[in-house]
Write a protein that holds these residues in place. Structure first.
Motif, PDB file in Angstrom:
ATOM      1  N   LEU A  52       0.857  -1.185   0.000  1.00 47.10           N
ATOM      2  CA  LEU A  52       0.000   0.000   0.000  1.00 47.10           C
ATOM      3  C   LEU A  52       0.890   1.231   0.000  1.00 47.10           C
ATOM      4  O   LEU A  52       1.763   1.377   0.854  1.00 47.10           O
ATOM      5  CB  LEU A  52      -0.891   0.004   1.253  1.00 47.10           C
ATOM      6  N   ILE A  53       0.665   2.122  -0.991  1.00 49.53           N
ATOM      7  CA  ILE A  53       1.347   3.418  -1.029  1.00 49.53           C
ATOM      8  C   ILE A  53       0.296   4.471  -0.767  1.00 49.53           C
ATOM      9  O   ILE A  53      -0.655   4.616  -1.546  1.00 49.53           O
ATOM     10  CB  ILE A  53       2.034   3.658  -2.389  1.00 49.53           C
ATOM     11  N   THR A  54       0.431   5.216   0.338  1.00 48.93           N
ATOM     12  CA  THR A  54      -0.654   6.122   0.719  1.00 48.93           C
ATOM     13  C   THR A  54      -0.139   7.469   1.210  1.00 48.93           C
ATOM     14  O   THR A  54       0.928   7.562   1.827  1.00 48.93           O
ATOM     15  CB  THR A  54      -1.528   5.490   1.830  1.00 48.93           C
ATOM     16  N   ASP A  55      -0.945   8.498   0.906  1.00 55.07           N
ATOM     17  CA  ASP A  55      -0.736   9.821   1.501  1.00 55.07           C
ATOM     18  C   ASP A  55      -1.125   9.714   2.978  1.00 55.07           C
ATOM     19  O   ASP A  55      -1.859   8.805   3.374  1.00 55.07           O
ATOM     20  CB  ASP A  55      -1.606  10.846   0.768  1.00 55.07           C
ATOM     21  N   ILE A  81       4.610   5.346   3.045  1.00 60.50           N
ATOM     22  CA  ILE A  81       3.860   6.585   3.255  1.00 60.50           C
ATOM     23  C   ILE A  81       4.459   7.712   2.410  1.00 60.50           C
ATOM     24  O   ILE A  81       5.683   7.879   2.349  1.00 60.50           O
ATOM     25  CB  ILE A  81       3.862   6.982   4.755  1.00 60.50           C
ATOM     26  N   LEU A  82       3.570   8.489   1.771  1.00 55.45           N
ATOM     27  CA  LEU A  82       3.947   9.717   1.080  1.00 55.45           C
ATOM     28  C   LEU A  82       3.336  10.878   1.853  1.00 55.45           C
ATOM     29  O   LEU A  82       2.177  10.807   2.254  1.00 55.45           O
ATOM     30  CB  LEU A  82       3.408   9.732  -0.352  1.00 55.45           C
ATOM     31  N   TYR A  90       3.994  12.405  13.004  1.00 51.55           N
ATOM     32  CA  TYR A  90       3.501  11.505  11.947  1.00 51.55           C
ATOM     33  C   TYR A  90       4.498  10.362  11.713  1.00 51.55           C
ATOM     34  O   TYR A  90       4.129   9.192  11.590  1.00 51.55           O
ATOM     35  CB  TYR A  90       3.305  12.284  10.645  1.00 51.55           C
ATOM     36  N   LEU A  91       5.777  10.740  11.629  1.00 55.05           N
ATOM     37  CA  LEU A  91       6.809   9.725  11.383  1.00 55.05           C
ATOM     38  C   LEU A  91       6.832   8.689  12.500  1.00 55.05           C
ATOM     39  O   LEU A  91       6.896   7.478  12.248  1.00 55.05           O
ATOM     40  CB  LEU A  91       8.175  10.410  11.264  1.00 55.05           C
ATOM     41  N   ASN A 101       8.827   2.939   4.659  1.00 55.67           N
ATOM     42  CA  ASN A 101       9.537   4.215   4.560  1.00 55.67           C
ATOM     43  C   ASN A 101       8.524   5.355   4.630  1.00 55.67           C
ATOM     44  O   ASN A 101       7.330   5.168   4.371  1.00 55.67           O
ATOM     45  CB  ASN A 101      10.341   4.312   3.258  1.00 55.67           C
ATOM     46  N   TYR A 102       9.020   6.532   4.991  1.00 55.56           N
ATOM     47  CA  TYR A 102       8.213   7.756   5.069  1.00 55.56           C
ATOM     48  C   TYR A 102       8.849   8.757   4.114  1.00 55.56           C
ATOM     49  O   TYR A 102       9.894   9.333   4.405  1.00 55.56           O
ATOM     50  CB  TYR A 102       8.240   8.269   6.516  1.00 55.56           C
TER      51      TYR A 102
END
Length: 503
Positions: A52-55, A81-82, A90-91, A101-102
């Motif tokens: 999953l690649i998510t904002d 995370i993007l 958040y991190l 990764n962030y």
């Protein structure tokens, strides 16, 4: 081919990710996208997704909330995370959720592709491990469980391995049981129990003991069930040679590793309590409480005697303690035996702490002699015999000629400048390695050993001479009297003058 799902509330970000990454090169297929978390969860409920690649900041549902929901659908889901927010909170929360990764917007394509490659590599390695044969899986599971129950594994590795091996370690309580037996059928019976009972895990530890970990929701009910299952195991194998001990029930949010240590300790009391079914650590605590009410043994002296492998120090302290016990009002033979056994078991536990495995029958043989003794003199003789054999074993166990030379050098030159750097240069060995080797083979640091040896020599001089304290300090290697006082009080519990005043 791995399947990726993209979530961002900005359509041009989604379109850009479709176009700028050569997904097929990474053996990845983009199986869907969404512009908010709720929509993403609905689609992911019916579409298999690996990555999953998510904002992180989106309307209706945040990226963090999406990750938690998506993990309920697929616990093994990998997440990248993007974010346009360089925010530590958040991190930190993302790391807690186990992200890969962030990445900050605007996205660095090279960093994104490196993250994707790293993620797929991890997944590929995990798949390879899934194809291990049953023997290899058993070895891997035993390693993970042992490191977990002894507190030697990082949370991230534990999560990955637990998922791979289907270990559900998330109930609020646990209890460890230790089983010792020469019956070859025991291992098969315990494997069967693990397969039949959810949340019961079995492995062999480094000592060769059979270990059961029982995860629990309600200890009041489930401890009784665990005992019943252990009794059924006893009925199906050689009962005469089977020793079962129960550790304490521990909360997973606390010091859960204590349950394993307590189960180990309870095993050492097996001969003493003489229970036909099992020994519970709660019974051990009660037994130790009875001993403490009778008399407190001078344990620091015994610990120092073992650390120094000094038969004379140990025998002298045994004579002192049991002479005092002999004249204690209300002392009974049963209480004397209990205290003697307590001392032997604590010596054994001290050896366990320094991972010393020689003299494996030390407790068994010495405790048997204690329990069979008919007089206090016979009891003291039995205690000294066991402790003497233990010291002989310890003295024979220094494997490295270098350490033997270091010990001899220290005893001959204890009042001179001694350091690992100086000795390392003399014996042509790196001081860091020498320090590690010394600790491994003696159970204490070089500095601790030197200070202890010097203080023992100072005690001799205080007993046998009228030298001034500052002169004694220099005579044993302390040029600063204040430091000598500090070390003397640390090892003896008194100042040098108070010690001399008691003689």
């Amino acid at each position: 081919m791995y399947k990726v799902f993209i979530v961002d509330d900005e359509p041009f970000i989604i379109e850009g990710l479709y176009d700028v990454v050569d997904w097929s090169k990474h053996d990845i297929e983009v199986v869907g996208h969404a512009q908010n978390g709720r929509q993403a969860l609905e689609k992911m409920a019916v579409i298999p997704v690996d990555i999953l690649i998510t904002d992180i900041s989106m309307p209706i549902m945040t990226g963090l909330e999406l990750i938690e929901g998506a993990r309920q659908l697929n616990p093994n889901l990998r997440v990248i995370i993007l974010s346009g927010f360089d925010d530590f909170a958040y991190l930190k929360e993302g790391l807690r959720l186990g992200i890969e990764n962030y990445l900050l917007k605007p996205i660095n394509l090279k960093e994104l592709e490196e993250t994707i490659l790293s993620t797929t590599d991890k997944m590929t390695n995990a798949k390879r491990e899934m194809h291990l044969d049953p023997y290899d899986i058993n070895i891997l599971r035993s390693n993970i469980l042992y490191r977990w129950i002894t507190g030697r594994i990082e949370a991230e590795e534990l999560d990955e391995r637990a998922s791979l091996l289907n270990l559900n370690l998330d109930l609020p309580f646990l209890m460890v049981s230790i089983l010792r037996s020469d019956d070859e059928s025991l291992e098969m019976l315990l494997h069967q129990l693990m397969e039949q009972q959810e949340r019961v895990y079995y492995f062999r530890d480094n000592d060769g003991d059979h270990v059961l970990i029982c995860m629990m929701q309600d200890p009041d009910i489930e401890k009784t069930r665990a005992i019943r299952e252990l009794q059924q195991i006893r009925e199906r194998c050689d009962q005469a040679g089977l020793c079962i001990s129960l550790g304490s029930v521990q909360n997973l949010g606390g010091d859960y590793t204590a349950s394993y240590r307590h189960a180990k300790e309870a095993q050492e009391y097996y001969l003493v309590l003489q229970q036909p079914a099992y020994v519970d650590y709660l019974d051990v605590q009660e037994k130790k409480g009875e001993s403490a009410q009778a008399h407190v043994l001078q344990w620091p002296e015994y610990a120092r005697g073992i650390a120094g492998r000094d038969r004379q120090v140990l025998f002298l302290q045994i004579d002192r303690d049991f002479d005092q016990l002999r004249h204690t009002p209300g002392m009974t033979p049963t209480m004397l035996k209990s205290l003697a056994v307590e001392m032997i078991i604590r010596l054994k536990l001290e050896l366990n702490e320094i991972q010393y495995a020689a003299a494996p029958d030390f407790v068994k043989h010495t405790v048997t002699r204690i329990m069979d003794s008919n007089s206090i003199d016979d009891l003291v003789t039995g205690v000294k015999g066991g402790v003497g054999r233990l010291v002989d074993s310890l003295n024979q166990d220094v494997k490295s000629p270098v350490i033997q030379q270091i010990l001899l050098h220290t005893q001959q030159h204890y009042n001179e400048d001694l350091s690992l750097k100086v000795l390392g240069a003399e014996y042509h060995i790196h001081p860091v390695y020498l320090g590690h080797l010394f600790h491994k083979e003696t159970g204490e640091s070089f500095t601790e050993y030197v200070n202890k040896y010097r203080i023992d020599k100072a005690k001799e001089l205080l007993r046998t001479t009228s030298m001034k304290v500052q002169d004694i300090a220099k005579n044993v290697g302390y040029w600063e009297t204040g430091y000598f006082y500090k070390q003397f009080k640390k090892f003896v519990g008194l100042s040098p003058r108070d010690f001399r005043g008691m003689l």
